[in-house]
Scaffold this active site. Structure first.
Site, PDB file in Angstrom:
ATOM      1  N   LYS A   1       1.235   0.557  -4.294  1.00  0.00           N
ATOM      2  CA  LYS A   1       2.189   1.360  -5.144  1.00  0.00           C
ATOM      3  C   LYS A   1       1.933   2.799  -4.931  1.00  0.00           C
ATOM      4  CE  LYS A   1       1.001  -2.253  -8.302  1.00  0.00           C
ATOM      5  NZ  LYS A   1       2.110  -2.965  -8.321  1.00  0.00           N
ATOM      6  N   CYS A   2       2.194   3.318  -3.764  1.00  0.00           N
ATOM      7  CA  CYS A   2       2.207   4.714  -3.624  1.00  0.00           C
ATOM      8  C   CYS A   2       3.618   5.173  -3.023  1.00  0.00           C
ATOM      9  CB  CYS A   2       1.141   5.112  -2.657  1.00  0.00           C
ATOM     10  SG  CYS A   2       1.024   6.496  -2.093  1.00  0.00           S
ATOM     11  N   GLY A   3       4.100   6.638  -3.232  1.00  0.00           N
ATOM     12  CA  GLY A   3       5.211   6.973  -2.565  1.00  0.00           C
ATOM     13  C   GLY A   3       5.179   6.910  -0.841  1.00  0.00           C
TER      14      GLY A   3
ATOM     15  N   THR B   1       3.678   4.116   0.658  1.00  0.00           N
ATOM     16  CA  THR B   1       3.432   2.719   0.982  1.00  0.00           C
ATOM     17  C   THR B   1       4.606   2.374   2.141  1.00  0.00           C
ATOM     18  OG1 THR B   1       2.515   2.296  -1.196  1.00  0.00           O
ATOM     19  CG2 THR B   1       3.593   0.354   0.158  1.00  0.00           C
TER      20      THR B   1
END
Length: 164
Positions: free
Chosen positions: A35-37, A39
Protein backbone atom coordinates in the site's frame (compact mmCIF):
# COMPACT_ATOMS: atom_id res chain seq x y z
CA UNK A 1 33.57 -11.83 7.13
CA UNK A 2 30.02 -13.11 6.63
CA UNK A 3 28.38 -13.09 3.22
CA UNK A 4 24.76 -13.26 2.19
CA UNK A 5 25.18 -17.02 1.88
CA UNK A 6 25.20 -17.21 5.69
CA UNK A 7 21.55 -16.09 5.87
CA UNK A 8 18.14 -17.60 5.33
CA UNK A 9 14.62 -16.21 5.64
CA UNK A 10 11.17 -17.72 6.01
CA UNK A 11 9.21 -17.33 2.77
CA UNK A 12 5.62 -16.16 2.34
CA UNK A 13 4.55 -19.74 1.66
CA UNK A 14 6.08 -21.08 4.87
CA UNK A 15 9.21 -22.57 3.31
CA UNK A 16 12.75 -21.27 3.72
CA UNK A 17 14.76 -19.05 1.40
CA UNK A 18 18.39 -20.18 1.75
CA UNK A 19 20.69 -17.62 0.22
CA UNK A 20 23.36 -20.29 -0.17
CA UNK A 21 21.13 -21.72 -2.94
CA UNK A 22 21.97 -18.59 -4.98
CA UNK A 23 25.74 -18.86 -4.60
CA UNK A 24 27.58 -17.37 -7.55
CA UNK A 25 24.52 -15.44 -8.79
CA UNK A 26 23.71 -11.77 -8.40
CA UNK A 27 20.82 -11.16 -6.00
CA UNK A 28 18.53 -8.14 -5.81
CA UNK A 29 16.89 -7.71 -2.39
CA UNK A 30 13.99 -5.29 -2.06
CA UNK A 31 12.02 -4.27 1.03
CA UNK A 32 8.45 -4.11 -0.23
CA UNK A 33 4.94 -2.98 0.76
CA UNK A 34 1.51 -3.39 -0.83
CA UNK A 35 0.00 0.00 0.00
CA UNK A 36 2.82 2.36 -0.92
CA UNK A 37 3.25 4.93 -3.65
CA UNK A 38 6.21 2.83 -4.85
CA UNK A 39 4.20 -0.43 -4.96
CA UNK A 40 3.96 -0.28 -8.80
CA UNK A 41 7.71 -1.05 -8.76
CA UNK A 42 6.64 -4.68 -8.41
CA UNK A 43 6.01 -4.49 -12.16
CA UNK A 44 9.61 -3.44 -12.85
CA UNK A 45 10.93 -6.11 -10.51
CA UNK A 46 8.88 -8.75 -12.28
CA UNK A 47 10.25 -7.47 -15.62
CA UNK A 48 13.85 -7.83 -14.35
CA UNK A 49 13.03 -11.33 -13.10
CA UNK A 50 11.50 -12.28 -16.45
CA UNK A 51 14.46 -10.99 -18.46
CA UNK A 52 17.46 -11.80 -16.25
CA UNK A 53 16.26 -14.18 -13.59
CA UNK A 54 13.93 -17.09 -13.18
CA UNK A 55 15.75 -20.34 -12.63
CA UNK A 56 18.43 -19.73 -15.26
CA UNK A 57 21.90 -20.87 -14.32
CA UNK A 58 23.64 -17.87 -12.81
CA UNK A 59 20.64 -15.66 -13.60
CA UNK A 60 19.60 -12.80 -11.37
CA UNK A 61 17.78 -13.79 -8.18
CA UNK A 62 15.21 -11.33 -6.85
CA UNK A 63 13.87 -11.59 -3.32
CA UNK A 64 11.09 -9.35 -2.04
CA UNK A 65 11.03 -8.75 1.72
CA UNK A 66 7.75 -7.18 2.90
CA UNK A 67 7.94 -4.75 5.79
CA UNK A 68 5.25 -2.85 7.67
CA UNK A 69 7.63 -0.31 9.21
CA UNK A 70 6.96 2.65 6.98
CA UNK A 71 3.49 4.11 7.39
CA UNK A 72 1.92 0.70 8.13
CA UNK A 73 1.82 0.09 4.38
CA UNK A 74 2.11 -3.71 4.62
CA UNK A 75 -0.57 -4.70 7.16
CA UNK A 76 -1.62 -7.98 5.54
CA UNK A 77 -0.90 -11.60 6.37
CA UNK A 78 1.47 -13.73 4.29
CA UNK A 79 -1.48 -15.10 2.30
CA UNK A 80 -2.84 -11.60 1.65
CA UNK A 81 0.56 -10.25 0.59
CA UNK A 82 1.17 -13.17 -1.77
CA UNK A 83 -2.30 -12.92 -3.33
CA UNK A 84 -1.97 -9.15 -3.79
CA UNK A 85 1.45 -9.40 -5.45
CA UNK A 86 0.41 -12.19 -7.81
CA UNK A 87 -3.03 -10.78 -8.68
CA UNK A 88 -1.94 -7.18 -9.27
CA UNK A 89 1.60 -7.54 -10.60
CA UNK A 90 2.05 -11.19 -11.59
CA UNK A 91 4.91 -11.53 -9.12
CA UNK A 92 6.59 -14.90 -9.51
CA UNK A 93 9.97 -14.19 -7.88
CA UNK A 94 10.49 -15.42 -4.30
CA UNK A 95 8.97 -13.38 -1.49
CA UNK A 96 10.08 -13.63 2.13
CA UNK A 97 7.73 -13.40 5.08
CA UNK A 98 7.13 -9.94 6.51
CA UNK A 99 10.17 -8.74 8.47
CA UNK A 100 11.65 -5.77 10.28
CA UNK A 101 14.30 -4.03 8.16
CA UNK A 102 15.58 -1.18 10.35
CA UNK A 103 16.46 -0.30 13.89
CA UNK A 104 17.20 -2.65 16.77
CA UNK A 105 14.49 -5.11 15.66
CA UNK A 106 15.88 -5.46 12.13
CA UNK A 107 16.43 -9.01 11.00
CA UNK A 108 20.11 -10.10 10.87
CA UNK A 109 20.17 -9.83 7.05
CA UNK A 110 19.38 -6.11 7.19
CA UNK A 111 21.88 -5.54 10.00
CA UNK A 112 24.47 -7.17 7.73
CA UNK A 113 23.40 -4.98 4.79
CA UNK A 114 23.90 -1.90 6.95
CA UNK A 115 27.43 -3.04 7.82
CA UNK A 116 28.16 -3.72 4.14
CA UNK A 117 26.69 -0.45 2.86
CA UNK A 118 27.12 1.95 5.77
CA UNK A 119 24.59 4.04 7.65
CA UNK A 120 23.11 5.66 4.55
CA UNK A 121 22.14 2.26 3.13
CA UNK A 122 19.59 1.71 5.91
CA UNK A 123 16.12 1.75 4.32
CA UNK A 124 14.31 5.01 4.93
CA UNK A 125 11.17 3.86 3.12
CA UNK A 126 9.78 0.92 1.17
CA UNK A 127 11.44 -0.35 -2.01
CA UNK A 128 15.09 0.18 -1.14
CA UNK A 129 17.07 -2.16 -3.37
CA UNK A 130 20.30 -4.03 -2.59
CA UNK A 131 22.30 -5.64 -5.37
CA UNK A 132 24.53 -8.46 -4.17
CA UNK A 133 27.43 -9.67 -6.33
CA UNK A 134 28.27 -13.27 -7.20
CA UNK A 135 30.69 -13.44 -4.25
CA UNK A 136 27.87 -12.73 -1.80
CA UNK A 137 28.64 -9.11 -0.91
CA UNK A 138 26.82 -5.83 -1.44
CA UNK A 139 27.70 -4.30 -4.81
CA UNK A 140 25.34 -1.31 -4.82
CA UNK A 141 22.21 -0.10 -3.09
CA UNK A 142 19.44 2.13 -4.39
CA UNK A 143 16.76 4.25 -2.77
CA UNK A 144 13.03 3.94 -3.41
CA UNK A 145 13.31 6.57 -6.14
CA UNK A 146 15.41 4.30 -8.38
CA UNK A 147 13.11 2.28 -10.60
CA UNK A 148 14.04 -1.39 -10.93
CA UNK A 149 13.60 -1.32 -14.70
CA UNK A 150 15.76 1.81 -15.03
CA UNK A 151 19.16 1.91 -16.72
CA UNK A 152 21.13 2.23 -13.43
CA UNK A 153 19.95 -1.11 -12.08
CA UNK A 154 19.76 -2.87 -15.42
CA UNK A 155 23.35 -1.97 -16.33
CA UNK A 156 24.60 -3.04 -12.89
CA UNK A 157 22.77 -6.38 -13.22
CA UNK A 158 24.22 -6.93 -16.70
CA UNK A 159 27.74 -6.17 -15.40
CA UNK A 160 27.35 -8.65 -12.53
CA UNK A 161 25.95 -11.34 -14.82
CA UNK A 162 29.05 -11.03 -17.02
CA UNK A 163 31.20 -11.67 -13.93
CA UNK A 164 29.38 -14.93 -13.11
Amino acid sequence: MPSIYDFSLPSLDGKTINFSDYQGRPILLVNTASKCGFTPQYEGLQHLWSVYGREKDNGLAIIGIPSNEFGNQEPGSSDEIGAFCHRNYGVSFPMAAKASVRGPDAIPLFKWLRKEGGFLSTPRWNFYKYLINGQGHLDKWYTSLTKPEGKRIEHAVQRLLLDC
